[in-house]
Design an enzyme around this catalytic site. Structure first.
Site, mmCIF file in Angstrom:
data_model
loop_
_atom_site.group_PDB
_atom_site.id
_atom_site.type_symbol
_atom_site.label_atom_id
_atom_site.label_comp_id
_atom_site.label_asym_id
_atom_site.label_seq_id
_atom_site.Cartn_x
_atom_site.Cartn_y
_atom_site.Cartn_z
ATOM 1 C CE1 TYR A 23 -3.727 -2.351 0.097
ATOM 2 C CE2 TYR A 23 -2.739 -3.255 2.087
ATOM 3 C CZ TYR A 23 -3.664 -3.339 1.068
ATOM 4 O OH TYR A 23 -4.527 -4.398 1.006
ATOM 5 C CB ALA A 78 -11.355 -6.601 4.191
ATOM 6 N NE ARG A 108 -2.966 -7.313 -2.649
ATOM 7 C CZ ARG A 108 -3.438 -6.748 -1.527
ATOM 8 N NH1 ARG A 108 -4.256 -5.709 -1.614
ATOM 9 N NH2 ARG A 108 -3.094 -7.221 -0.349
HETATM 10 C C1 DQA Z 1 -7.846 -2.502 -0.744
HETATM 11 C C2 DQA Z 1 -7.781 -3.916 -1.324
HETATM 12 C C3 DQA Z 1 -8.540 -4.900 -0.444
HETATM 13 O O1 DQA Z 1 -8.452 -6.211 -0.994
HETATM 14 C C4 DQA Z 1 -7.960 -4.921 0.953
HETATM 15 O O2 DQA Z 1 -8.721 -5.762 1.791
HETATM 16 C C5 DQA Z 1 -7.798 -3.569 1.545
HETATM 17 C C6 DQA Z 1 -7.371 -2.459 0.694
HETATM 18 C C7 DQA Z 1 -6.990 -1.496 -1.539
HETATM 19 O O3 DQA Z 1 -7.206 -0.307 -1.365
HETATM 20 O O4 DQA Z 1 -6.114 -1.904 -2.308
HETATM 21 O O5 DQA Z 1 -7.952 -3.385 2.753
HETATM 22 O O6 DQA Z 1 -9.190 -2.060 -0.796
#
Ligand code: DQA
Length: 148
Positions: A23, A78, A108
């Site tokens: 992230y 999520a 992913r």
């Molecule tokens: C997310 C991607 C989701 O799969 C993950 O659970 C997140 C962040 C993203 O911003 O890339 O918490 O939404």
């Protein structure tokens, strides 16, 4: 003046220290600061919420979506992959929603390839880190002008 509601889902309060390889190092605070500046520049109102609770996301969408917002920018995090309740809240309020993700969810794990939100969103932006929010916000500003 049009109003844009921004909702960040669970664990996004930890951005900066949470899985930085996925992230990045950007914090939620700095994303919010950029969005507020962009709102000012675009001459739209903005309200930003972050919560780790599914029901609170539903409550916020119901309340602000019915009364205040002209468009929604949401990173359901999520809950993207699990939440019928958030999907139905978005359908219920009838304002256009832009789904955003920092990461490219399709690159992913397989469980992230399914979004319960995408079928009720006007569109989505994913994979560009914080720029997903910037681009998503601009899209929401544009589509909000076609509403009401
Ligand atoms: C997310 C991607 C989701 O799969 C993950 O659970 C997140 C962040 C993203 O911003 O890339 O918490 O939404």
């Amino acid at each position: 003046m049009k109003n844009i509601l921004v909702v960040h889902g669970p664990n996004l309060n930890l951005l900066g220290k949470r899985e930085p390889d996925v992230y990045g190092k950007v914090t939620l605070e700095s994303i919010n600061k950029e969005l507020k500046a962009l709102a000012k520049k675009s001459k739209v109102g903005i309200k930003i919420f972050q919560t780790n609770t599914e029901g609170e996301i539903v409550d916020i969408i119901q309340k602000e979506g019915d009364t205040w917002a002209d468009a929604l920018v949401i990173n359901p995090a999520a809950y993207t992959h699990t939440s019928v309740a958030i999907r139905e809240a978005i359908s219920a309020v009838k304002i256009p929603a832009v789904e955003v993700h920092l990461s490219n969810i399709f690159k992913r794990e397989e469980f992230r390839h399914k979004s319960y939100i995408s079928p009720v969103a006007a569109g989505g932006i994913f994979g560009f880190g914080k720029d997903s929010y910037i681009l998503g916000f601009l899209a929401a500003v544009n589509i909000s002008k076609n509403k009401r």
